[in-house]
Design a protein around this motif. Structure first.
Motif, mmCIF file in Angstrom:
data_model
loop_
_atom_site.group_PDB
_atom_site.id
_atom_site.type_symbol
_atom_site.label_atom_id
_atom_site.label_comp_id
_atom_site.label_asym_id
_atom_site.label_seq_id
_atom_site.Cartn_x
_atom_site.Cartn_y
_atom_site.Cartn_z
ATOM 1 N N GLY A 177 -6.807 18.696 32.684
ATOM 2 C CA GLY A 177 -5.383 18.474 32.866
ATOM 3 C C GLY A 177 -4.909 18.840 34.257
ATOM 4 N N GLY A 178 -5.477 19.922 34.817
ATOM 5 C CA GLY A 178 -5.104 20.326 36.162
ATOM 6 C C GLY A 178 -5.503 19.298 37.205
ATOM 7 N N LEU A 179 -6.693 18.740 37.066
ATOM 8 C CA LEU A 179 -7.146 17.709 38.002
ATOM 9 C C LEU A 179 -6.351 16.418 37.816
ATOM 10 N N ALA A 180 -6.036 16.079 36.561
ATOM 11 C CA ALA A 180 -5.252 14.871 36.293
ATOM 12 C C ALA A 180 -3.853 14.983 36.890
ATOM 13 N N TYR A 181 -3.319 16.192 36.925
ATOM 14 C CA TYR A 181 -1.981 16.402 37.493
ATOM 15 C C TYR A 181 -1.946 15.993 38.963
ATOM 16 N N TYR A 182 -3.062 16.190 39.670
ATOM 17 C CA TYR A 182 -3.148 15.822 41.082
ATOM 18 C C TYR A 182 -3.732 14.427 41.279
ATOM 19 N N ARG A 183 -3.717 13.626 40.207
ATOM 20 C CA ARG A 183 -4.082 12.211 40.261
ATOM 21 C C ARG A 183 -5.545 11.985 40.669
ATOM 22 N N VAL A 184 -6.423 12.914 40.309
ATOM 23 C CA VAL A 184 -7.857 12.708 40.510
ATOM 24 C C VAL A 184 -8.320 11.641 39.523
ATOM 25 N N PRO A 185 -9.098 10.637 39.960
ATOM 26 C CA PRO A 185 -9.546 9.581 39.043
ATOM 27 C C PRO A 185 -10.302 10.144 37.845
ATOM 28 N N SER A 186 -10.162 9.495 36.711
ATOM 29 C CA SER A 186 -10.762 9.994 35.472
ATOM 30 C C SER A 186 -12.266 10.148 35.574
ATOM 31 N N TRP A 187 -12.949 9.192 36.216
ATOM 32 C CA TRP A 187 -14.412 9.280 36.298
ATOM 33 C C TRP A 187 -14.842 10.461 37.160
ATOM 34 N N VAL A 188 -14.035 10.809 38.174
ATOM 35 C CA VAL A 188 -14.342 11.978 39.005
ATOM 36 C C VAL A 188 -14.147 13.255 38.188
ATOM 37 N N ILE A 189 -13.060 13.288 37.404
ATOM 38 C CA ILE A 189 -12.817 14.440 36.540
ATOM 39 C C ILE A 189 -13.964 14.604 35.547
ATOM 40 N N LEU A 190 -14.439 13.497 34.998
ATOM 41 C CA LEU A 190 -15.547 13.534 34.043
ATOM 42 C C LEU A 190 -16.776 14.185 34.657
ATOM 43 N N VAL A 191 -17.110 13.795 35.878
ATOM 44 C CA VAL A 191 -18.291 14.340 36.563
ATOM 45 C C VAL A 191 -18.080 15.812 36.922
#
Length: 249
Positions: A177-191
């Protein structure tokens, strides 16, 4: 107005989809604090154990001490829970903690894929490290330290229920959720979450297998947008090791 996960939202308003908040401004702070407390408590318990507690314990069964080692794991989930209730939208809004039928189906599928991934990667690692790789597994270590069936059952419950819940709240909850808040792409968050997941387990020889499992478990979160799906996937992944642990009784 609803926003997609990767689209900009109005300043000060969270992105929402299907009733779930897609980003958490408090997520990275909760992650850092929870993980720091986890390591701190782990160090304190290690000092306590090796400072004399082991010498006074019955060496025939170290079950209570092994379960004590799981105590820091609780901190991984308490931080996200507290932050969500204090600064977020609550457990249901931030994490989708109550599983839906789709969460269960996706979670079981991703958990099964995680087991397959681990099996294939462990075969590869077995070729690299030899038979010592299997003898160093966490399941074998627990079996060697715990002889009482009661302690083994408790350990199995922790492995299947407690660990998936607390770890997913931290990795696929607060950190995601923290990474998504800063608009990091989902696939990057997954990795990234899979890498952190593998590192925190502290088993260098199994990093590759744990990373693959983290990808499969995180896929449940990415597909559904709900942490409950990744909890189901994680629990499914941990079920065979728990059954293997009980077989030691």
């Amino acid at each position: 107005m609803e926003h997609d996960e990767g689209s900009p939202a109005d300043e000060g308003s969270p992105s929402i989809r299907d009733g779930l908040v897609l980003g958490a401004h408090w997520g990275l702070l909760a992650f850092i604090i929870s993980l720091s407390l986890y390591y701190l408590l782990s160090l304190l318990l290690t000092g306590l154990v090796f400072g004399g507690l082991v010498s006074t314990w019955d060496p025939s069964d170290l079950g209570p001490l092994v379960l004590l080692a799981f105590l820091p794991n609780l901190l991984l989930g308490l931080g996200p829970v507290y932050a969500s209730r204090k600064w977020g939208s609550g457990m249901r809004g931030d994490f989708g903690l109550l599983p839906t039928g789709r969460d269960v189906r996706v979670g079981l599928a991703c958990g099964g894929f995680s087991l397959l991934t681990a099996y294939l990667l462990n075969l590869l690692l077995l070729q690299v490290y030899g038979s010592e790789y299997l003898s160093d597994s966490a399941t074998n270590v627990l079996q060697n330290l715990m002889s009482g069936i009661g302690w083994l059952i408790l350990a199995a419950i922790v492995v299947v229920v407690v660990a998936p819940l607390t770890e997913e709240l931290l990795f696929r909850g607060a950190l995601w959720g923290g990474l998504a808040y800063y608009r990091v792409p989902s696939w990057v968050i997954l990795v990234l979450t899979a890498l952190v997941f593998a590192q925190v387990h502290g088993e260098p020889s199994r990093m590759l297998a744990l990373f693959g499992q983290g990808i499969a478990i995180g896929a449940a979160r990415m597909i559904t947008g709900r942490v409950s799906a990744s909890i189901v996937a994680h629990a499914t992944n941990n079920l065979p090791p728990a059954l293997l642990l009980l077989s030691g009784a």
